[in-house]
Design a protein around this motif. Sequence first.
Motif, PDB file in Angstrom:
ATOM      1  N   UNK B  89      11.874  -5.214  10.229  1.00 45.98           N
ATOM      2  CA  UNK B  89      11.866  -4.510   8.938  1.00 45.98           C
ATOM      3  C   UNK B  89      11.193  -3.136   9.060  1.00 45.98           C
ATOM      4  N   UNK B  93      12.511   0.545   7.968  1.00 45.03           N
ATOM      5  CA  UNK B  93      11.747   1.387   7.053  1.00 45.03           C
ATOM      6  C   UNK B  93      11.434   2.756   7.661  1.00 45.03           C
ATOM      7  N   UNK B 163      -1.052 -18.620   3.601  1.00 38.17           N
ATOM      8  CA  UNK B 163      -0.420 -17.949   2.460  1.00 38.17           C
ATOM      9  C   UNK B 163      -1.003 -16.549   2.268  1.00 38.17           C
ATOM     10  N   UNK B 164      -2.322 -16.493   2.284  1.00 29.47           N
ATOM     11  CA  UNK B 164      -3.006 -15.234   2.029  1.00 29.47           C
ATOM     12  C   UNK B 164      -2.605 -14.187   3.074  1.00 29.47           C
ATOM     13  N   UNK B 166       0.130 -13.833   4.685  1.00 30.59           N
ATOM     14  CA  UNK B 166       1.482 -13.324   4.504  1.00 30.59           C
ATOM     15  C   UNK B 166       1.545 -12.321   3.343  1.00 30.59           C
ATOM     16  N   UNK B 167       0.872 -12.641   2.245  1.00 29.14           N
ATOM     17  CA  UNK B 167       0.823 -11.694   1.127  1.00 29.14           C
ATOM     18  C   UNK B 167       0.109 -10.409   1.559  1.00 29.14           C
ATOM     19  N   UNK B 170       2.322  -7.997   3.620  1.00 27.72           N
ATOM     20  CA  UNK B 170       3.265  -7.180   2.844  1.00 27.72           C
ATOM     21  C   UNK B 170       2.518  -6.096   2.062  1.00 27.72           C
ATOM     22  N   UNK B 171       1.369  -6.460   1.475  1.00 32.15           N
ATOM     23  CA  UNK B 171       0.598  -5.472   0.716  1.00 32.15           C
ATOM     24  C   UNK B 171       0.042  -4.412   1.655  1.00 32.15           C
ATOM     25  N   UNK B 173       1.353  -3.378   4.418  1.00 33.46           N
ATOM     26  CA  UNK B 173       2.428  -2.461   4.819  1.00 33.46           C
ATOM     27  C   UNK B 173       2.772  -1.495   3.698  1.00 33.46           C
ATOM     28  N   UNK B 174       2.689  -1.974   2.459  1.00 34.06           N
ATOM     29  CA  UNK B 174       2.938  -1.080   1.326  1.00 34.06           C
ATOM     30  C   UNK B 174       1.847   0.002   1.258  1.00 34.06           C
ATOM     31  N   UNK B 175       0.590  -0.392   1.475  1.00 33.15           N
ATOM     32  CA  UNK B 175      -0.500   0.604   1.478  1.00 33.15           C
ATOM     33  C   UNK B 175      -0.280   1.628   2.602  1.00 33.15           C
ATOM     34  N   UNK B 177       2.689   2.593   3.772  1.00 37.23           N
ATOM     35  CA  UNK B 177       3.740   3.496   3.278  1.00 37.23           C
ATOM     36  C   UNK B 177       3.131   4.551   2.359  1.00 37.23           C
ATOM     37  N   UNK B 178       2.255   4.093   1.448  1.00 39.11           N
ATOM     38  CA  UNK B 178       1.603   5.006   0.502  1.00 39.11           C
ATOM     39  C   UNK B 178       0.769   6.042   1.249  1.00 39.11           C
ATOM     40  N   UNK B 180       1.136   7.154   4.247  1.00 38.07           N
ATOM     41  CA  UNK B 180       1.998   8.142   4.897  1.00 38.07           C
ATOM     42  C   UNK B 180       2.554   9.128   3.856  1.00 38.07           C
ATOM     43  N   UNK B 192      -9.207   2.346   6.647  1.00 34.93           N
ATOM     44  CA  UNK B 192      -8.720   1.319   5.725  1.00 34.93           C
ATOM     45  C   UNK B 192      -7.309   0.868   6.135  1.00 34.93           C
TER      46      UNK B 192
END
Lengths: 355, 355
Positions: B89, B93, B163-164, B166-167, B170-171, B173-175, B177-178, B180, B192
């Motif tokens: 993925x 991206x 579970x934690x 995996x969440x 994803x979070x 990776x989103x941070x 992206x932000x 960048x 961070x």
Amino acid sequence: MTTSAAALDTIRSEVDRSLRGFVDERRPQVSAPELAPLISAAEDFLAGGKRLRPAFCYWGWRGAGGGDDPAIFTAAASLELLQASALVHDDVMDASDLRRGMPSAHRRFQALHSEAGWHGSAEQFGEGAAILLGNLMLIWSSEMWRNSGLPPASLAAAQDVHDHMRTELMCGQYLDLLEQAHGENTFDSALRVALFKSGKYSVEQPLRLGLVLAAQAREPWIDRLCEEYGRCVGIAFQLRDDILGVFGDPDETGKPAGDDLREGKRTMLIARTLAAASPAQAEVVRRTLGDPALDVAGVDRLRQIIEETGALVACEAMIKNYLEDALGSLDGAPITAEARVALADLAVAATSRRT
Amino acid sequence: MTTSAAALDTIRSEVDRSLRGFVDERRPQVSAPELAPLISAAEDFLAGGKRLRPAFCYWGWRGAGGGDDPAIFTAAASLELLQASALVHDDVMDASDLRRGMPSAHRRFQALHSEAGWHGSAEQFGEGAAILLGNLMLIWSSEMWRNSGLPPASLAAAQDVHDHMRTELMCGQYLDLLEQAHGENTFDSALRVALFKSGKYSVEQPLRLGLVLAAQAREPWIDRLCEEYGRCVGIAFQLRDDILGVFGDPDETGKPAGDDLREGKRTMLIARTLAAASPAQAEVVRRTLGDPALDVAGVDRLRQIIEETGALVACEAMIKNYLEDALGSLDGAPITAEARVALADLAVAATSRRT
């Protein structure tokens, strides 16, 4: 309102409540303020929807003797997280701008980037964020399923079905991509895509999950019922989807008129059109189907050909026949009388819907 | 070869064997001939890799008293499925062409489409197939974890951590992206990102999983050790990654020289460069960093500035300090002597690697 229409309303509100509760429970894990757009996108994509998959699961559970346990709504609601994930990723894969009349997830994140004037490509940011949002909801769907509160023996009995459904969904979507790229668009291949894309994932497996959860075993009669009812309702469901993708009212579908024509979707409707088209009609279809810039007149011309060749009437007749077979499949199944009526009503609702 | 280097070889071969076995077991579910490219892509992306995450998990298990149970290799190997999913993925991206010296998954499917001369956009087909491949491996990772054969009490104790993680992935990776897209690229923000991107997911959580699986409880000392060791090794691991992304040997990294410079990655190395740059140097960085067409001379110029500003030396010193802190964190922990040595060696291996 019939008893099972009222029940469907109850299922919808319980599913809505479960999904809101699930996301709320995860807030402490995703509390960084920068994550807010990710979470609010998840909430928005989980709101609404027909909730048909949870309804098939719920009535499977009730049909095999399950009681009115709140946990079944949570387990059933987890299917909506899986579906929301698939839709968000689908829209990236198809480069769709709209979903239920709102910007698709990747367009929404693209707008966030553009409006903030960040650097780099807004489009790439949008796609990346949408892939991650879909992943998050995919992960959450199995978490919600596992933590539904259903008896461990129920969950253990249904785990293989659950795993299989998820692998099947990804493989079915890959087969759909292949069919769009190089399919022969025969009646057979269109039926196969309809079966894999919707039959199994939207109807057969949700129903099987509910039945196996309640029976705590995968009885042979469960497989027989799910294959027959699931196949018939699923294919008819997809044929209805194909018709709505061409003739649906944008106000109801939330998609631009004739969107499937611009995307060049190779459906049963198109297979039947081409099989019965005159050389001149076939030439128009070949030239304009899949043109992203197709205008209203072009959409109208294609619609007219689909009607003139009898393809629309033929697909409506197929839906009617599959629906009859689906209702017949319920006759011999050892399910509760209440579930039999509800599953018959659901079959009608899934195949006669306008959105 | 030290004892724990030999142990790492054993872990690698056991992890390889588990992954091959897992995919083989799934073949009946994915037997349609059209699915073959999807499965062989999964196999290829699962082959190779440093297997550091499984090694942290394995040594956590052994450290808290777990025996040499074959099931731990299966549970640890499932982390490689999660990682392979994230890489596939990630490459979509970032629009990366290469992964470990081979075409990235989306480019591979794009080539399949082009070579076959199918219709529609080959690029769009490639991206769609890669998204689905990543989803399949994401789904499979939790299936492999759950079916590892470890005692149910171990799996139940570790489920929240799993579970934690995996969440959080994803979070994180989103941070990233932000960061960048609009990050300030300060030392703090770079740290961070390093912590969320690698610290937690690559080191802290795999180690915690192994410890909690063996202890069958989340003891306070486990959290203390994982936070301290995980934070230090994880950040140093990411700093090494950042250096390799700029100065790595393409023959070893499998990525073009200076790839991170063309992608404009906002790392600690860049933050330190900009903080110490002369106005003329800063101007060159601002003008050329993130230019996808940056040539060899441009890469060399940026590398020279990174060295001249002392940023490279500073980052190497940071790695050394974090490594020392990581080794110190092992001192007081109530783990087996064997695991203490192995985790010390792993910390060195993770932060001094060349690929």
